[in-house]
Design a protein around this motif. Structure first.
Motif, PDB file in Angstrom:
ATOM      1  N   GLY A 207      35.956  60.989  44.516  1.00 10.60           N
ATOM      2  CA  GLY A 207      35.092  62.147  44.340  1.00 10.60           C
ATOM      3  C   GLY A 207      34.577  62.364  42.942  1.00 10.60           C
ATOM      4  N   SER A 208      35.018  61.570  41.963  1.00 11.56           N
ATOM      5  CA  SER A 208      34.523  61.731  40.599  1.00 11.56           C
ATOM      6  C   SER A 208      33.150  61.084  40.472  1.00 11.56           C
ATOM      7  CB  SER A 208      35.496  61.109  39.600  1.00 11.56           C
ATOM      8  OG  SER A 208      35.715  59.750  39.906  1.00 11.56           O
ATOM      9  N   SER A 209      32.412  61.476  39.430  1.00 14.04           N
ATOM     10  CA  SER A 209      31.058  60.963  39.229  1.00 14.04           C
ATOM     11  C   SER A 209      30.964  60.225  37.905  1.00 14.04           C
ATOM     12  CB  SER A 209      30.044  62.103  39.249  1.00 14.04           C
ATOM     13  OG  SER A 209      30.245  62.954  38.128  1.00 14.04           O
ATOM     14  N   LEU A 210      29.988  59.342  37.807  1.00 12.70           N
ATOM     15  CA  LEU A 210      29.829  58.564  36.589  1.00 12.70           C
ATOM     16  C   LEU A 210      29.613  59.436  35.352  1.00 12.70           C
ATOM     17  CD1 LEU A 210      28.087  55.217  36.179  1.00 12.70           C
ATOM     18  CD2 LEU A 210      27.414  57.066  34.665  1.00 12.70           C
ATOM     19  N   PRO A 211      28.766  60.488  35.412  1.00 14.40           N
ATOM     20  CA  PRO A 211      28.587  61.306  34.204  1.00 14.40           C
ATOM     21  C   PRO A 211      29.877  61.939  33.690  1.00 14.40           C
ATOM     22  CG  PRO A 211      26.828  61.742  35.770  1.00 14.40           C
ATOM     23  CD  PRO A 211      27.834  60.897  36.485  1.00 14.40           C
ATOM     24  N   GLU A 212      30.835  62.205  34.581  1.00  5.93           N
ATOM     25  CA  GLU A 212      32.108  62.748  34.118  1.00  5.93           C
ATOM     26  C   GLU A 212      32.789  61.790  33.149  1.00  5.93           C
ATOM     27  OE1 GLU A 212      34.755  64.581  37.131  1.00  5.93           O
ATOM     28  OE2 GLU A 212      33.147  64.111  38.560  1.00  5.93           O
ATOM     29  N   TYR A 213      32.714  60.503  33.427  1.00  9.09           N
ATOM     30  CA  TYR A 213      33.395  59.506  32.594  1.00  9.09           C
ATOM     31  C   TYR A 213      32.637  59.265  31.285  1.00  9.09           C
ATOM     32  CZ  TYR A 213      36.199  58.600  36.743  1.00  9.09           C
ATOM     33  OH  TYR A 213      37.033  58.746  37.816  1.00  9.09           O
ATOM     34  N   THR A 214      31.322  59.161  31.367  1.00  6.98           N
ATOM     35  CA  THR A 214      30.566  58.942  30.135  1.00  6.98           C
ATOM     36  C   THR A 214      30.634  60.167  29.229  1.00  6.98           C
ATOM     37  OG1 THR A 214      28.534  59.596  31.295  1.00  6.98           O
ATOM     38  CG2 THR A 214      29.034  57.238  31.159  1.00  6.98           C
ATOM     39  N   LYS A 215      30.617  61.355  29.819  1.00  8.45           N
ATOM     40  CA  LYS A 215      30.747  62.578  29.026  1.00  8.45           C
ATOM     41  C   LYS A 215      32.117  62.666  28.370  1.00  8.45           C
ATOM     42  CE  LYS A 215      30.292  67.619  29.300  1.00  8.45           C
ATOM     43  NZ  LYS A 215      30.002  68.785  30.193  1.00  8.45           N
ATOM     44  N   ALA A 216      33.145  62.184  29.070  1.00  9.77           N
ATOM     45  CA  ALA A 216      34.500  62.212  28.511  1.00  9.77           C
ATOM     46  C   ALA A 216      34.648  61.250  27.345  1.00  9.77           C
ATOM     47  CB  ALA A 216      35.511  61.870  29.599  1.00  9.77           C
ATOM     48  N   GLY A 217      33.846  60.166  27.341  1.00 10.82           N
ATOM     49  CA  GLY A 217      33.895  59.262  26.204  1.00 10.82           C
ATOM     50  C   GLY A 217      33.969  57.787  26.526  1.00 10.82           C
ATOM     51  N   ILE A 218      33.931  57.399  27.808  1.00  8.10           N
ATOM     52  CA  ILE A 218      33.939  55.978  28.142  1.00  8.10           C
ATOM     53  C   ILE A 218      32.559  55.388  27.873  1.00  8.10           C
ATOM     54  CG2 ILE A 218      34.174  54.281  30.000  1.00  8.10           C
ATOM     55  CD1 ILE A 218      36.301  55.998  31.239  1.00  8.10           C
ATOM     56  N   SER A 219      32.530  54.263  27.171  1.00  2.00           N
ATOM     57  CA  SER A 219      31.269  53.623  26.838  1.00  2.00           C
ATOM     58  C   SER A 219      30.587  53.099  28.093  1.00  2.00           C
ATOM     59  CB  SER A 219      31.511  52.463  25.867  1.00  2.00           C
ATOM     60  OG  SER A 219      30.325  51.699  25.708  1.00  2.00           O
ATOM     61  N   PRO A 220      29.285  53.354  28.247  1.00  2.00           N
ATOM     62  CA  PRO A 220      28.561  52.798  29.411  1.00  2.00           C
ATOM     63  C   PRO A 220      28.609  51.280  29.462  1.00  2.00           C
ATOM     64  CG  PRO A 220      27.257  54.483  28.313  1.00  2.00           C
ATOM     65  CD  PRO A 220      28.416  54.200  27.415  1.00  2.00           C
ATOM     66  N   SER A 221      28.832  50.634  28.330  1.00  5.82           N
ATOM     67  CA  SER A 221      28.789  49.172  28.280  1.00  5.82           C
ATOM     68  C   SER A 221      29.986  48.512  28.952  1.00  5.82           C
ATOM     69  CB  SER A 221      28.699  48.702  26.825  1.00  5.82           C
ATOM     70  OG  SER A 221      29.853  49.071  26.104  1.00  5.82           O
ATOM     71  N   VAL A 222      31.056  49.268  29.249  1.00  2.00           N
ATOM     72  CA  VAL A 222      32.226  48.688  29.920  1.00  2.00           C
ATOM     73  C   VAL A 222      32.364  49.193  31.360  1.00  2.00           C
ATOM     74  CG1 VAL A 222      33.478  48.376  27.754  1.00  2.00           C
ATOM     75  CG2 VAL A 222      33.819  50.484  29.072  1.00  2.00           C
ATOM     76  N   MET A 223      31.378  49.963  31.811  1.00  6.23           N
ATOM     77  CA  MET A 223      31.524  50.680  33.076  1.00  6.23           C
ATOM     78  C   MET A 223      31.326  49.772  34.285  1.00  6.23           C
ATOM     79  SD  MET A 223      32.216  53.801  34.042  1.00  6.23           S
ATOM     80  CE  MET A 223      31.675  54.823  32.656  1.00  6.23           C
ATOM     81  N   GLY A 224      32.282  49.854  35.209  1.00  7.09           N
ATOM     82  CA  GLY A 224      32.168  49.204  36.503  1.00  7.09           C
ATOM     83  C   GLY A 224      32.105  50.242  37.602  1.00  7.09           C
ATOM     84  N   TYR A 225      32.225  49.795  38.838  1.00  7.17           N
ATOM     85  CA  TYR A 225      32.074  50.677  39.994  1.00  7.17           C
ATOM     86  C   TYR A 225      33.248  50.488  40.935  1.00  7.17           C
ATOM     87  CZ  TYR A 225      29.730  53.096  43.872  1.00  7.17           C
ATOM     88  OH  TYR A 225      29.399  53.974  44.877  1.00  7.17           O
ATOM     89  N   GLY A 226      33.982  51.566  41.208  1.00  3.94           N
ATOM     90  CA  GLY A 226      35.080  51.530  42.153  1.00  3.94           C
ATOM     91  C   GLY A 226      34.595  51.881  43.547  1.00  3.94           C
ATOM     92  N   SER A 248      23.099  47.832  42.133  1.00  7.68           N
ATOM     93  CA  SER A 248      22.052  46.917  41.688  1.00  7.68           C
ATOM     94  C   SER A 248      21.009  47.581  40.810  1.00  7.68           C
ATOM     95  CB  SER A 248      21.366  46.273  42.904  1.00  7.68           C
ATOM     96  OG  SER A 248      20.738  47.254  43.706  1.00  7.68           O
ATOM     97  N   SER A 249      20.833  48.883  40.967  1.00 10.92           N
ATOM     98  CA  SER A 249      19.846  49.586  40.150  1.00 10.92           C
ATOM     99  C   SER A 249      20.401  50.001  38.790  1.00 10.92           C
ATOM    100  CB  SER A 249      19.326  50.816  40.892  1.00 10.92           C
ATOM    101  OG  SER A 249      20.389  51.698  41.199  1.00 10.92           O
ATOM    102  N   GLY A 250      21.711  49.831  38.575  1.00  8.62           N
ATOM    103  CA  GLY A 250      22.299  50.232  37.306  1.00  8.62           C
ATOM    104  C   GLY A 250      22.276  51.737  37.130  1.00  8.62           C
ATOM    105  N   PHE A 251      22.367  52.195  35.878  1.00  8.91           N
ATOM    106  CA  PHE A 251      22.408  53.631  35.636  1.00  8.91           C
ATOM    107  C   PHE A 251      21.882  53.961  34.243  1.00  8.91           C
ATOM    108  CE2 PHE A 251      26.439  51.875  34.245  1.00  8.91           C
ATOM    109  CZ  PHE A 251      26.735  52.545  33.064  1.00  8.91           C
ATOM    110  N   GLN A 252      21.449  55.195  34.090  1.00  7.73           N
ATOM    111  CA  GLN A 252      20.953  55.713  32.815  1.00  7.73           C
ATOM    112  C   GLN A 252      22.063  56.494  32.129  1.00  7.73           C
ATOM    113  OE1 GLN A 252      17.773  55.981  31.199  1.00  7.73           O
ATOM    114  NE2 GLN A 252      16.874  54.430  32.555  1.00  7.73           N
ATOM    115  N   SER A 253      22.178  56.309  30.825  1.00  3.88           N
ATOM    116  CA  SER A 253      23.118  57.103  30.033  1.00  3.88           C
ATOM    117  C   SER A 253      22.589  57.196  28.606  1.00  3.88           C
ATOM    118  CB  SER A 253      24.512  56.465  30.029  1.00  3.88           C
ATOM    119  OG  SER A 253      25.422  57.249  29.291  1.00  3.88           O
TER     120      SER A 253
END
Length: 451
Positions: A207-226, A248-253
Motif C-alpha cells: 500500500g505504500s507509494s513511490l513518492p513516500e520513499y523519495t520524499k523520505a530520502g531514497i535516491s530515485p537512481s536506486v529505486m526498483g519495484y516490488g 516500463s514508463s519509469g517515473f518522474q522525481s
C-alpha cells in the motif's frame, strides 16, 4: 523504457509447501514446477526467505530459519536443493539470503547484548562473507518491516550496512546488498540506503507509494519495484502486463525522468503458485523480448496448469500477420488477485502489427480443438497464408488471411487428441521486405499445443 539494470527477481518462502501435503520432491510440488517449466530462467536474483542470525565463534552469522516438511525434510534441505536445482536451470542466477523481519533472531539481535556496535557489525559482516562463500550465494536482502525496523536504531542501521558494504567491496567477487522496505520508517538511515545498497525494491503491494520513499530520502537512481501476484495484501498486482505498464514508463522525481532498477516479486510458491510462476515468466518476456524469430508459449501455459484459451487476437491481411492468446484457468493454484475464481494469462503477441486485428472470444465450455489452414509462398517467402480455428461444438473462427498474392499453397490441419484442447501456440515469424518499402513481420509457421 525501464532500464532494469538488476533484472526481474523473485522470492521463495522455503517454509511453505504447495499443494498441501507435498514436499520439495513431490512431482506436483510448486518447487518441481520451477524446474520442469524452467521458471528459474526468468530470474536474475532469487531471494530465499527467511534467514536469521545465529551465534558464531566471534559474534553472529546467518542460517536459514527452521521449518519441517513432509518426509522429514528440513529448510536446510530445501535451501540446498534450490541452490543446486535453480543453478542447473539457470547457471547465471544469483541468490540472496533474505533476512527475517520478525522473531528474536532478526539482524537487530546483533546489537542486543550491548558492546561496541562497530565491532559487532564488523564481526557479522566477516562471518556473513564466509557463509556466502561457503554456500555459493551472492548477497543479502533486507526485508525492512515489523520487529526488525521497530527495534534497530538509525545509528545501528548506518553502522551495520555501511560495514557490510565495505566488507563486500573488499572481496574479489561482487556481493550484492538489496533493500526491500514495506514502508518508510524513522529508523531508516536514508544516506546509508543510497550509498550501501545496490538496489531498493519497495513493497508497493503493501500500500505504500513511490513518492513516500523519495520524499523520505531514497535516491530515485536506486529505486526498483516490488510486485506481488497473490491476493491478500492491500494492492496486489493483477497481471504481468499491469506491472510492466507501470514499470516500463519509469517515473518522474524532482523534475527528472528515472528508470526502475529492478522488479522484485513476492513470491513463487504461495497458494496460487501457478498464477505467480506463469505471470513471472510473462513479465520476464515483456522486459526481455525473446531474441530470434521462434516463439513458444508451452512452458508458460504449462506452468499455469494448462488453462483453456478463452480469447485469440489475430492480425491478418493477405496472410497471417500475428497471433496472441489469452488463457483463463479455474484451478485451485492459478487463481488471480482481483477475482479469486479465475487466473487470466495474456501471452505476448507473436508477429507484427500489420494487417487488420480481429478478436475471437472462445466460450469456456467450447474450447478450440483444432487449427487448420494453408501454408505457402508469399512474395517469395514461406509463411502461414490462412488460419481457421474450430471449437469442440464445431464453431469456427476465421478464416484469417485472404491468401492474395500467394504463389503456392499447402493445406494443413492439427486436431487435439480426445479430451484435450489447444492451450498454446508455438512457431516462428519472418520479416518480409516488400516492393513498397514496408517490412511486415508475419507468421512463418504455426503449431498448436494440446493438453
Amino acid at each position: 523504457m525501464a532500464d532494469l539494470a538488476n533484472g526481474i527477481n523473485a522470492w521463495i518462502f522455503l517454509n511453505e509447501d504447495e499443494p498441501p501435503n507435498t514436499n520439495y520432491n513431490s512431482p506436483d510440488s510448486c518447487f518441481q514446477a520451477l524446474i520442469n517449466y524452467k521458471t528459474y530462467n526468468s530470474a536474475t536474483f532469487l531471494g530465499l526467505a527467511f534467514f536469521v542470525i545465529a551465534p558464531a565463534s566471534n559474534g553472529y552469522t546467518i542460517e536459514i530459519g527452521n521449518a519441517s516438511h513432509q518426509g522429514g525434510m528440513s529448510n536446510q534441505d530445501y535451501l540446498n536443493a534450490v541452490l543446486h536445482d535453480a543453478r542447473q536451470v539457470n547457471p547465471n542466477i544469483k541468490f540472496l539470503a533474505t533476512m527475517g523481519y520478525s522473531g528474536n533472531n532478526t539482524l537487530a539481535g546483533i546489537f542486543a547484548n550491548g558492546g561496541d556496535p562497530q565491532a559487532q557489525a564488523t564481526a557479522f559482516a566477516n562471518n556473513l562473507v564466509t557463509y556466502l562463500q561457503k554456500t555459493g550465494m551472492n548477497g543479502l536482502d533486507i526485508d525492512w518491516e515489523g520487529y526488525l525496523s521497530d527495534t534497530m536504531t538509525k545509528d545501528q542501521f548506518r553502522i551495520l550496512f555501511t560495514t557490510i558494504r565495505q566488507v563486500f567491496d573488499q572481496q574479489p567477487v561482487k556481493y550484492y546488498l538489496s533493500f526491500t522496505p514495506a514502508s518508510p520508517t524513522k529508523s531508516t538511515d536514508y544516506p546509508t540506503v543510497n550509498s550501501a545498497f545496490d538496489f531498493v525494491s519497495p513493497q508497493f503491494y503493501d500500500g505504500s507509494s513511490l513518492p513516500e520513499y523519495t520524499k523520505a530520502g531514497i535516491s530515485p537512481s536506486v529505486m526498483g519495484y516490488g510486485a506481488q501476484f497473490e491476493p491478500g495484501n492491500i494492492a496486489p498486482n493483477s497481471s504481468a502486463q499491469q506491472v510492466w505498464n507501470v514499470v516500463s514508463s519509469g517515473f518522474q522525481s524532482g523534475g527528472s525522468q528515472y528508470s526502475y532498477q529492478d522488479i522484485f516479486m513476492w513470491r513463487l510458491n504461495s497458494g496460487n503458485f501457478q498464477f505467480e510462476q506463469a505471470q513471472f515468466m510473462i513479465l520476464s518476456q515483456l522486459a526481455n523480448p525473446p531474441s530470434g524469430n521462434a516463439f513458444d508459449d508451452t512452458a508458460i501455459i504449462a506452468a499455469a496448469g494448462n488453462p483453456i484459451i478463452t480469447q485469440v487476437t489475430v492480425r491478418s491481411g493477405d496472410v497471417l500477420n500475428a497471433i496472441q492468446s489469452v488463457n483463463t484457468g479455474t484451478g485451485p493454484y492459478n487463481t488471480g488477485t482481483q477475482n479469486n475464481e479465475t487466473g487470466v494469462f495474456t501471452t505476448l503477441q507473436h508477429g507484427g502489427n500489420s494487417g487488420n486485428g480481429q478478436v475471437a472470444t472462445i466460450p469456456y465450455n467450447d474450447p478450440i480443438v483444432s487449427i487448420s489452414g494453408y501454408t505457402g509462398t508469399w512474395f517469395g517467402w514461406q509463411c502461414v497464408l490462412q488460419l481457421t480455428l474450430k471449437g469442440k461444438s464445431g464453431t469456427t473462427y476465421g478464416p484469417y488471411g485472404s491468401m492474395a498474392n500467394a504463389s503456392s499453397r499447402n493445406a494443413f490441419s492439427q486436431v487435439a487428441p480426445s479430451g484435450q484442447s489447444v492451450v498454446a501456440f508455438k512457431g516462428s515469424t519472418v520479416t518480409v521486405p516488400l516492393a513498397d518499402g514496408s517490412q511486415p513481420a508475419i507468421i512463418a509457421n504455426l503449431n498448436a499445443v494440446f493438453a
